[in-house]
Design an enzyme around this catalytic site. Sequence first.
Site, mmCIF file in Angstrom:
data_model
loop_
_atom_site.group_PDB
_atom_site.id
_atom_site.type_symbol
_atom_site.label_atom_id
_atom_site.label_comp_id
_atom_site.label_asym_id
_atom_site.label_seq_id
_atom_site.Cartn_x
_atom_site.Cartn_y
_atom_site.Cartn_z
ATOM 1 N N ASP A 74 -18.990 -21.959 -40.658
ATOM 2 C CA ASP A 74 -18.045 -22.051 -41.776
ATOM 3 C C ASP A 74 -16.742 -22.712 -41.349
ATOM 4 O O ASP A 74 -16.257 -23.647 -41.992
ATOM 5 C CB ASP A 74 -17.754 -20.665 -42.345
ATOM 6 C CG ASP A 74 -18.966 -20.050 -43.022
ATOM 7 O OD1 ASP A 74 -19.969 -20.767 -43.201
ATOM 8 O OD2 ASP A 74 -18.917 -18.852 -43.346
ATOM 9 N N ASP A 104 -28.504 -19.914 -37.200
ATOM 10 C CA ASP A 104 -27.413 -20.315 -36.307
ATOM 11 C C ASP A 104 -27.329 -19.391 -35.097
ATOM 12 O O ASP A 104 -26.948 -19.813 -34.006
ATOM 13 C CB ASP A 104 -26.077 -20.366 -37.052
ATOM 14 C CG ASP A 104 -25.711 -19.063 -37.736
ATOM 15 O OD1 ASP A 104 -26.633 -18.348 -38.190
ATOM 16 O OD2 ASP A 104 -24.518 -18.754 -37.832
ATOM 17 N N SER A 150 -17.340 -19.151 -48.394
ATOM 18 C CA SER A 150 -16.367 -19.143 -47.298
ATOM 19 C C SER A 150 -14.909 -19.207 -47.701
ATOM 20 O O SER A 150 -14.147 -20.012 -47.201
ATOM 21 C CB SER A 150 -16.670 -20.268 -46.318
ATOM 22 O OG SER A 150 -17.034 -19.761 -45.094
ATOM 23 N N SER A 151 -14.479 -18.317 -48.563
ATOM 24 C CA SER A 151 -13.066 -18.267 -48.944
ATOM 25 C C SER A 151 -12.192 -17.836 -47.765
ATOM 26 O O SER A 151 -11.094 -18.362 -47.578
ATOM 27 C CB SER A 151 -12.867 -17.317 -50.127
ATOM 28 O OG SER A 151 -13.346 -16.017 -49.821
#
Length: 413
Positions: A192, A55, A146-147
């Site tokens: 995310d 990315d 991705s909390s």
Amino acid sequence: MKEVCTELAKLAETDRVALAAEMKKQFIARYGGQEDEVRIFFSPARINIIGEHIDYNGGKVFPAAIDRALYLAIRKRSDSKIVYDDLRFPGEFCFDIHDNFSFKKEHDYCNYLNGILKILKDRGFSLDTGFEVLFFSCIPAGGGISSSSALECGFAFAICNLYNFDVNRIEIAKIGQQSEHEFMNVKCGIMDQFIIAMGRKDNAVLLDCETLDYQYVPLAAGDYRFVVMNTNKKRQLADSKYNERREECMKGLALIQEEMKKRGESPVKELCNLTPEKFESYKNCITDPVLEKRVRHCVTENARVLQAVGAMKSGDLDTLGKLLEGSHLSLRNDYEVTGIELDTLFEEALKIPGCKGARMTGAGFGGCAIAIVHKDSIPLFIEKVQEAYTAKIGYAAGFFACSIGDGTSELKY
């Protein structure tokens, strides 16, 4: 309270309407008032099906929101007070809408939330009253799915809905990323936050993280499910190695750009602008074998993403599985971000009948891997991979099967 959390976790898998009702009940038990004043929102975790560590090199990613989520109950107050609490980790944090929010270590998870409020305030949005909120999360913290982004995006979405702020979902994602950058000092990409805000049930998203161009891709997985495998290892090296890999990629790009100029060609802007064939014609200008490996991963991984989209559209899970396997091997051999824990999960997963493919997902050095497994094989898959992992690593991994779900939304019933 442990019993309440256990019950809520069960309801999250079977009956979100009942979960919302129980969340309201717990909210009123803490704050009083009437249940019809309380609104419930959820914000999902995510998996990245393929497209790792590209990315920031001009590549595309292929993430999906999943049905494991964070939930929050929220209500306006009549005064200017802000109250945060969490069912799993009880303890009130209190602020005021007139505060000049700044990062303070003792504020713990509230820093993510106050960062969102500060950005909204800086953008000209103002809260006319305070609010109180109660959280409950089914997302493993620090597991690489991705909390923190779920917390940011879910809270931002809830606040914008509660106060009727005109902020669309892509801006929700940008606000979440901005909070990480400016408030938490974490220079994360936007993948995310984007997929958590923009996810769609039974669809993955092909996303260009630089331009935010995207397209939904229906998941034709049939009787197969994604299984998330958590190493349960703390990723102590991830941040330092992440910065190191970025620097190596920039050095490799600079060498290729210089060589392209010598050959009279317009230099590429990013490594992932190179096709695998183009890379082969230029790789000899990179004399450092480590840099050559880093560049090779970026170029070939980007190609795998595009192939994976085609495989997913046609329901070709055999090809998709092979691409996942190729991704992991590239991340292990060329990018060197896996480690014994992730490699063990990967290797053992591929031994189990009914598994189409597996790979690490996320930053690496711990965190999670994913596998594509036939629904009837999931119990045996978890049993056998767990057995082998525990024997080799010395402690247990975590497992759960998931479906592809919607992005952050309000639960209405």
